[in-house]
Design a protein around this motif. Structure first.
Motif, PDB file in Angstrom:
ATOM      1  N   TRP A 142      -8.923  -2.656  -2.564  1.00 49.62           N
ATOM      2  CA  TRP A 142      -9.090  -2.159  -1.201  1.00 49.62           C
ATOM      3  C   TRP A 142      -9.187  -3.355  -0.265  1.00 49.62           C
ATOM      4  O   TRP A 142      -9.905  -4.302  -0.533  1.00 49.62           O
ATOM      5  N   THR A 197      -9.834  -4.278   3.831  1.00 49.53           N
ATOM      6  CA  THR A 197     -10.276  -3.764   5.122  1.00 49.53           C
ATOM      7  C   THR A 197      -9.903  -4.751   6.217  1.00 49.53           C
ATOM      8  O   THR A 197      -9.769  -5.954   5.977  1.00 49.53           O
ATOM      9  N   SER A 198      -9.737  -4.205   7.383  1.00 47.97           N
ATOM     10  CA  SER A 198      -9.392  -5.009   8.550  1.00 47.97           C
ATOM     11  C   SER A 198     -10.003  -4.351   9.775  1.00 47.97           C
ATOM     12  O   SER A 198     -10.157  -3.131   9.820  1.00 47.97           O
ATOM     13  N   GLU A 199     -10.362  -5.146  10.740  1.00 51.78           N
ATOM     14  CA  GLU A 199     -10.896  -4.581  11.987  1.00 51.78           C
ATOM     15  C   GLU A 199      -9.807  -3.848  12.767  1.00 51.78           C
ATOM     16  O   GLU A 199     -10.095  -2.961  13.555  1.00 51.78           O
ATOM     17  N   LYS A 200      -8.558  -4.217  12.536  1.00 53.28           N
ATOM     18  CA  LYS A 200      -7.441  -3.662  13.295  1.00 53.28           C
ATOM     19  C   LYS A 200      -6.849  -2.392  12.692  1.00 53.28           C
ATOM     20  O   LYS A 200      -6.146  -1.659  13.359  1.00 53.28           O
ATOM     21  N   SER A 201      -7.106  -2.144  11.401  1.00 55.83           N
ATOM     22  CA  SER A 201      -6.512  -0.976  10.757  1.00 55.83           C
ATOM     23  C   SER A 201      -7.506  -0.386   9.760  1.00 55.83           C
ATOM     24  O   SER A 201      -8.469  -1.037   9.372  1.00 55.83           O
ATOM     25  N   PRO A 202      -7.257   0.850   9.348  1.00 60.87           N
ATOM     26  CA  PRO A 202      -8.162   1.473   8.375  1.00 60.87           C
ATOM     27  C   PRO A 202      -8.069   0.766   7.019  1.00 60.87           C
ATOM     28  O   PRO A 202      -7.089   0.061   6.758  1.00 60.87           O
ATOM     29  N   PRO A 203      -9.062   0.958   6.160  1.00 56.83           N
ATOM     30  CA  PRO A 203      -8.980   0.373   4.815  1.00 56.83           C
ATOM     31  C   PRO A 203      -7.727   0.889   4.095  1.00 56.83           C
ATOM     32  O   PRO A 203      -7.350   2.041   4.234  1.00 56.83           O
ATOM     33  N   ARG A 204      -7.112  -0.017   3.349  1.00 52.98           N
ATOM     34  CA  ARG A 204      -5.897   0.345   2.612  1.00 52.98           C
ATOM     35  C   ARG A 204      -6.027  -0.104   1.167  1.00 52.98           C
ATOM     36  O   ARG A 204      -6.529  -1.179   0.878  1.00 52.98           O
ATOM     37  N   TYR A 243       0.854  -1.187   0.000  1.00 51.57           N
ATOM     38  CA  TYR A 243       0.000   0.000   0.000  1.00 51.57           C
ATOM     39  C   TYR A 243       0.888   1.236   0.000  1.00 51.57           C
ATOM     40  O   TYR A 243       2.105   1.156   0.220  1.00 51.57           O
TER      41      TYR A 243
END
Length: 123
Positions: free
Chosen positions: A64, A66-73, A25
């Protein structure tokens, strides 16, 4: 020396890092540029502009994640067209390197000759 925020070969370095890492990213790419290139001449906006341009040229694709631990990348991956562009950049850099080597050798000769003449005039 005035440092611009984007070098002529920013795209080449981005493609190189994507080829090495399979995907990355934007912030990862910028971090690689800033930590691994001896004289990094780029910043965050220029990296994202370059990625957008390369996506339009179909040199990279993005998805894209997404992860619960970090913002979408937005993750980027090099394409076959991107590998062709990377090869073209490599050929260009080889030619420029030869020209720069020629320049530096001749500059050193001129500088040494002037230094020798200057020291001879002092004696």
């Amino acid at each position: 020396m005035n440092r611009s925020k984007q070098s002529r070969h920013t795209n080449a370095f981005i493609l190189l890092f994507l080829e090495e890492s399979s995907s990355a990213y934007g912030a990862q790419i910028l971090s690689s540029l800033q930590t691994e290139i001896p004289y990094c001449l780029t910043d965050s906006p220029s990296v994202y502009r370059a990625l957008q341009d390369m996506e339009e040229k179909q040199w990279v694709t993005s998805t894209w994640q997404t992860s619960e631990k970090s913002p979408p990348r937005k993750w980027y991956t090099i394409t076959t067209r991107g590998r062709t562009a990377l090869h073209d950049y490599a050929e260009d850099i080889v030619q420029r390197h030869a020209n720069f080597k020629f320049f530096l050798i001749h500059y050193a000769l001129i500088k040494n000759n002037k230094t020798e003449r200057s020291s001879q005039n002092e004696t």
